[in-house]
Scaffold this active site. Structure first.
Site, PDB file in Angstrom:
ATOM      1  N   SER A  86      -2.684  -2.262  -1.422  1.00 57.43           N
ATOM      2  CA  SER A  86      -3.151  -1.620  -0.162  1.00 57.43           C
ATOM      3  C   SER A  86      -3.429  -0.114  -0.376  1.00 57.43           C
ATOM      4  O   SER A  86      -3.973   0.394   0.604  1.00 57.43           O
ATOM      5  CB  SER A  86      -2.048  -2.031   0.655  1.00 57.43           C
ATOM      6  N   THR A 193      -0.691   0.946   4.522  1.00 53.00           N
ATOM      7  CA  THR A 193      -1.158   2.192   4.095  1.00 53.00           C
ATOM      8  C   THR A 193       0.218   2.929   3.651  1.00 53.00           C
ATOM      9  O   THR A 193       1.337   2.495   4.031  1.00 53.00           O
ATOM     10  CB  THR A 193      -1.634   2.948   5.372  1.00 53.00           C
ATOM     11  N   THR A 211      -4.886   5.006   2.263  1.00 51.74           N
ATOM     12  CA  THR A 211      -5.148   3.416   2.024  1.00 51.74           C
ATOM     13  C   THR A 211      -6.397   2.896   1.677  1.00 51.74           C
ATOM     14  O   THR A 211      -7.447   3.772   1.591  1.00 51.74           O
ATOM     15  CB  THR A 211      -4.859   2.929   3.777  1.00 51.74           C
ATOM     16  N   ARG A 221     -16.341  -0.504   7.451  1.00 53.64           N
ATOM     17  CA  ARG A 221     -15.299  -0.290   8.530  1.00 53.64           C
ATOM     18  C   ARG A 221     -14.444   0.836   7.961  1.00 53.64           C
ATOM     19  O   ARG A 221     -13.905   1.100   6.962  1.00 53.64           O
ATOM     20  CB  ARG A 221     -14.575  -1.639   8.549  1.00 53.64           C
ATOM     21  N   THR A 244       0.901   3.134  10.490  1.00 57.95           N
ATOM     22  CA  THR A 244       0.429   2.071   9.427  1.00 57.95           C
ATOM     23  C   THR A 244       0.010   0.618  10.433  1.00 57.95           C
ATOM     24  O   THR A 244       0.715   0.631  11.607  1.00 57.95           O
ATOM     25  CB  THR A 244       1.236   1.810   8.287  1.00 57.95           C
ATOM     26  N   GLY A 245      -0.562  -0.256   9.802  1.00 55.43           N
ATOM     27  CA  GLY A 245      -0.839  -1.400  10.433  1.00 55.43           C
ATOM     28  C   GLY A 245      -2.264  -1.377  11.091  1.00 55.43           C
ATOM     29  O   GLY A 245      -3.212  -0.730  10.605  1.00 55.43           O
TER      30      GLY A 245
HETATM   31  N1  ASP Z   1      -4.004   1.416   9.080  1.00 58.67           N
HETATM   32  C1  ASP Z   1      -4.545   0.944   8.124  1.00 58.67           C
HETATM   33  C2  ASP Z   1      -5.964   0.381   8.542  1.00 58.67           C
HETATM   34  O1  ASP Z   1      -6.086  -0.039   9.507  1.00 58.67           O
HETATM   35  C3  ASP Z   1      -3.978  -0.245   7.190  1.00 58.67           C
HETATM   36  C4  ASP Z   1      -2.611  -0.609   7.119  1.00 58.67           C
HETATM   37  O2  ASP Z   1      -1.740   0.504   7.312  1.00 58.67           O
HETATM   38  O3  ASP Z   1      -2.214  -1.540   6.835  1.00 58.67           O
HETATM   39  O4  ASP Z   1      -6.990   0.811   7.463  1.00 58.67           O
END
Ligand code: ASP
Length: 333
Positions: A86, A193, A211, A221, A244-245
């Site tokens: 990731s 991330t 990330t 994107r 994160t997320g």
């Molecule tokens: N926040 C990151 C994104 O949307 C991904 C993640 O943290 O899982 O690119």
């Protein structure tokens, strides 16, 4: 609010609101007593890859590095790890099979730098730092970011490892382009991330976030991680936060900035993270399908963490111990 009571009871037992509530719940022992502020430095980062990152960050601080050195070098560990799906090398590719990276960094002087949609460079965080320190800009994107990196001595490298390519091919075969949530174990490889916050012995604060973004994303994107105020925000007088997320939810609410603003208005880091998650619940349609996690620390070295869904954890290096802690969440397990 889910787990609010549990949190307050734990924090009260520690005598330090916002510090280690989940650690206590998870059986991790805090050595803090009621009258002490946590000794600095402290390093805090997202997910289990944060343990190795924290260790490197602390090593940098202990060897006389600056707080911005510490956050950069810390997150370079997962960036260089080909087994980490990731972040950086070996990151899960976009829908077209390309690994594209996003990163941002802020120092204790309010300086900020970022890169997004960057390909072929293992350490986007170091390019972000160069943007911060050597240009009048904050964010470089795509080919321009790559050109800047190459001009500054970064080497071009293929980031698509055989394993990440295999995972991408599987996704193509399954024709499943749905962005996945990451609270289920099996989806953890898709997006996680690393955001890392550090407060030095002299209480200077910096942060870094890096990330490969959402696995299987549409080409081009860009998520929250390189956007100052969304994936990362630092105000050395107040504190710092990182996210994160599913980045789109964080971008729609400018989540990390929001967490820091809640702290500015008197919230503890824990309360601030919870309020930022509640903002998403209040304002973002379809939030229940996704995971979001915030971590935060303030000028006193108090910390907080909270997520939308269960399953979010964070690494905390404090009091000589580097431990993984389960965050409380809005939705119950
Ligand atoms: N926040 C990151 C994104 O949307 C991904 C993640 O943290 O899982 O690119």
């Amino acid at each position: 609010m889910y787990n609010r009571r549990k949190f307050i009871e734990s924090a009260a037992a520690l005598g330090i609101i916002g510090l280690l509530p989940s650690a206590v719940l998870a059986g991790t022992k805090s050595t803090l007593n009621n009258s002490e502020s946590p000794p600095l430095p402290i390093i805090l980062s997202t997910w289990s890859h944060g343990i190795a990152a924290n260790a490197e960050s602390m090593r940098i601080l202990e060897n006389g590095g600056t707080v911005v050195d510490a956050v950069e070098k810390g997150v370079m560990i997962p960036e260089a790890d080909p087994n980490n799906r990731s972040v950086g090398l070996g990151g899960f590719p976009d829908r077209d099979g390309k690994v594209t990276l996003d990163a941002s960094i802020m120092d204790q002087h309010g300086n900020a730098g970022g890169v997004c949609f960057l390909e072929d460079i293992v350490h986007p965080i170091s390019v972000a730092r160069k943007v911060m320190e050597e240009t009048p800009h904050v964010l470089l994107a795509g080919d321009g970011a790559l050109q800047f990196a190459l001009e500054n001595g970064f080497k071009r490298e293929n980031l698509l490892t055989p394993e990440s390519e295999k995972a991408w091919l599987k996704m193509i075969m399954e024709k499943n382009y749905e962005p996945r949530i990451n609270w289920e174990e099996k989806h953890n490889e898709l997006h996680d991330t690393i955001g890392l916050l550090a407060i030095s012995q002299s209480a200077d604060i910096a942060g870094a976030c890096t990330t490969s973004g959402l696995g299987g994303k549409i080409r081009g994107r860009v998520g929250d991680s390189p956007i100052i105020g969304a994936g990362l925000f630092v105000d050395n007088e107040i504190g710092a936060a990182t996210a994160t997320g599913m980045g789109e939810l964080v971008m729609k609410t400018l989540g990390s900035f929001l967490v820091v603003e809640f702290m500015r208005n008197g919230a503890s880091p824990q309360e601030a993270c919870e309020k930022a998650i509640l903002r998403i619940v209040d304002k973002v349609n379809g939030y229940a399908k996704y995971q979001i996690g915030f971590i935060a620390l303030n000028k006193k070295g108090e910390i907080g963490a909270y997520s939308l869904q269960p399953g979010f954890n964070y690494a905390l290096y404090a009091n000589g111990k580097n431990v993984l802690i389960n965050a409380d969440s809005y939705f119950p397990k």
